[in-house]
Motif scaffolding. Structure first.
Motif, short mmCIF file in Angstrom:
data_model
loop_
_atom_site.label_atom_id
_atom_site.label_comp_id
_atom_site.label_asym_id
_atom_site.label_seq_id
_atom_site.Cartn_x
_atom_site.Cartn_y
_atom_site.Cartn_z
N THR A 139 101.40 36.98 19.93
CA THR A 139 101.79 36.19 18.67
C THR A 139 100.84 35.88 17.84
O THR A 139 101.14 35.93 16.51
CB THR A 139 103.02 35.20 19.03
N ALA A 140 99.72 35.27 18.38
CA ALA A 140 98.87 34.78 17.46
C ALA A 140 98.30 35.77 16.46
O ALA A 140 98.18 35.54 15.22
CB ALA A 140 97.52 34.07 18.32
N GLU A 157 108.64 38.45 15.92
CA GLU A 157 108.14 39.76 16.52
C GLU A 157 107.43 39.84 17.71
O GLU A 157 107.42 40.78 18.58
CB GLU A 157 106.81 40.20 15.41
N GLY A 158 106.71 38.37 18.06
CA GLY A 158 106.28 38.10 19.39
C GLY A 158 107.26 38.46 20.19
O GLY A 158 107.08 38.82 21.46
N LEU A 198 118.18 38.76 19.97
CA LEU A 198 119.30 39.92 19.96
C LEU A 198 118.64 41.10 19.76
O LEU A 198 119.21 42.03 20.54
CB LEU A 198 120.36 39.41 19.08
N ARG A 199 117.51 41.30 18.93
CA ARG A 199 117.10 42.56 18.51
C ARG A 199 116.17 43.18 19.53
O ARG A 199 116.10 44.25 19.87
CB ARG A 199 116.10 42.25 17.36
N SER A 200 115.43 42.17 20.38
CA SER A 200 114.72 42.76 21.47
C SER A 200 115.70 43.25 22.63
O SER A 200 115.19 43.90 23.46
CB SER A 200 113.78 41.56 21.95
N MET A 201 117.01 43.01 22.68
CA MET A 201 117.82 43.69 23.54
C MET A 201 118.81 44.74 22.94
O MET A 201 119.57 45.23 23.40
CB MET A 201 118.88 42.60 24.08
N GLN A 202 118.22 45.26 21.75
CA GLN A 202 119.02 46.22 20.94
C GLN A 202 120.35 45.82 20.41
O GLN A 202 121.12 46.76 20.20
CB GLN A 202 119.12 47.52 21.75
N VAL A 203 120.58 44.56 20.26
CA VAL A 203 121.62 44.16 19.62
C VAL A 203 121.57 43.72 17.97
O VAL A 203 120.94 42.74 17.92
CB VAL A 203 122.14 42.84 20.46
N VAL A 204 122.14 44.63 17.32
CA VAL A 204 121.60 44.53 15.70
C VAL A 204 122.69 44.30 14.82
O VAL A 204 122.61 43.97 13.50
CB VAL A 204 120.60 45.71 15.73
#
Length: 459
Positions: free
Chosen positions: A241-242, A66-67, A151-157
């Protein structure tokens, strides 16, 4: 109208793929439970206890991922892929460190780990046997989940959905063969379920690495990139992230403690909770997918620097979350009978699981709104501390003390305890709504190119 179309297209493209991925992934656990429930209720309870450790581990890895998504999606909005590579490297380093620690602890103290969730010697024995094999999946699971976060941060899902579908069929096929000893294979019971999961995890990781090496052209990640380190970006990553790590760790421990509370009440409660929880988690995928999709879209919009768009997205998303919650609550209510009929459980256990699911169908409505708003919009917008503060108060000062009191002092029924354990999913809706519509959660987290450099996005 064009902007509306783009928003809904982007949201539902991400949402549908993420929901299906979660559904397929959790269907593996559901299929395992159904097969193990048909094989032995003791085996089902042992694996359910062992999976609480996996859940805590998954929550910790999820925090690192998530971070990456929160920070990475803002850089993706600015097309600064060089920064994204550095963040991905740090994420992988932290995730593998956690994996190594958990592997060592489980290898040295398997029965102690299972004993945290139950006092039944037979269940502890089954769970320890399962852990003896499943611990080898931890490395592959970490690599797969963390790469998918990049990949998700780049919208590749979509690749995540394909991997989950592949793992589902492989795992189910091997489990059916080895749990019961079909097709001339040995009857391994609990160990057979663990072997199926291990083979599926290895295959997942292998296919994903090949996909990234051959197909992914925007980041062009190489093995050497995962040894990179940038002190300033590391500080940014840890700052984001922490709090998530702390919250997810608390949530993982909270869920494990819920299992422990029910597991120490009656022998039937832990099996009923396992059956109910797997179906609930399956339907909960609708909220998880909405939260993940919202986080990417909000982060990307903030990266663009368009604050009006961010606020517009937040308003629309809240309405979508409420609608998703109502629909998923109704779905859970009507699915409970046909799904529970697949389990070979004692009548008392099945009746208890049915009661749990009726309660959870109401809980699901509030959870879909508050969780998606808190972890999708607010946390996705860079305000990671709000969720920490809210969970500390709601879970550790209200929910768990109340649940312990009802379970061990009042000696209330398991159904009452389940109500107490899930009460926060409803009352957290109020602070989530107030915070979201105050707009105080919008934070730009990215640095300009001269603060650390970037590489041009490859169109």
């Amino acid at each position: 109208m064009k902007k509306d179309t783009i928003f809904y297209k982007e949201f539902f493209t991400l949402y549908i793929a993420l929901v299906l991925q979660n559904v397929v992934t959790l269907s593996v656990n559901l299929a395992d439970n159904i097969m193990l429930g048909a094989y032995s209720e003791t085996s089902l309870a042992g694996v359910a206890a062992a999976n609480q450790i996996q859940f805590v581990y998954q929550m910790l890895l999820g925090a690192f991922g998530e971070g990456m998504v929160i920070l990475g999606s803002q850089y993706w909005g600015k097309r600064q892929t060089g920064q994204m590579k550095k963040i991905a490297a740090m994420m992988m380093q932290h995730g593998l460190a956690v994996m190594a620690v958990l592997f060592c602890v489980i290898s040295l103290f398997p029965k102690w780990a299972i004993g945290l969730f139950t006092t039944d010697a037979a269940i502890i024995s089954e769970g320890a046997e399962y852990l003896g094999i499943i611990r080898f999946t931890y490395l592959f699971f970490a690599v797969t989940q963390l790469l998918l976060a990049v990949l998700r941060s780049m919208q590749v899902v979509k690749i995540a959905l394909y991997l989950s579908a592949m793992a589902f069929f492989v795992n189910c096929g091997i489990n059916y063969t080895l749990i019961f000893g079909h097709f001339g294979a040995p009857e391994l019971g609990t160990a057979g379920a663990a072997v199926g999961t291990l083979i599926a995890r290895i295959l997942e990781t292998t296919v994903l690495i090949l996909y990234i090496a051959k197909t992914e052209k925007n980041l062009c990640m190489k093995v050497k990139d995962f040894f990179r380190f940038d002190r300033q970006l590391w500080k940014d990553y840890i700052k984001v992230t922490a709090p998530i790590l702390f919250t997810n760790g608390l949530w993982g421990v909270n869920t494990a403690m819920q299992t422990a509370i029910l597991g120490h009440m009656t022998a039937a409660a832990i099996a009923a909770n396992s059956a109910a929880s797997n179906l609930f988690l399956l339907v909960k995928s609708t909220a998880v997918g909405a939260s993940s999709a919202a986080g990417v879209l909000i982060g990307k919009a903030i990266g663009y620097g368009d604050m009006d768009r961010v606020k517009c997205y937040a308003r629309r998303l809240q309405k979508l979350f409420l609608g998703i919650g109502i629909c998923s609550g109704i779905l859970l209510f009507f699915l409970r009978i046909p799904v529970l009929s697949l389990y070979d459980l004692q009548p008392e256990t099945k009746a208890m699981a049915n009661t749990f699911l009726i309660i959870l169908s109401v809980v699901d409505v509030g959870m879909s709104y508050q969780m998606s708003t808190n972890t999708g919009i607010i946390r996705g917008g860079g305000d990671t501390m709000f969720v920490v503060k809210m969970d500390l108060i709601s879970i550790w000062l209200i929910v768990l003390p109340l649940s312990f009191f009802m379970a061990f002092v009042v000696k209330a029924s398991p159904a009452v305890v389940v109500c107490c354990l899930n009460a926060d999913q409803l009352f957290k809706c109020v602070p989530a709504f107030l915070r979201c519509n105050s707009w105080k959660w919008i934070h730009r987290l990215t640095r300009e190119p001269d603060d650390g450099g970037s590489e041009n996005w490859k169109s």
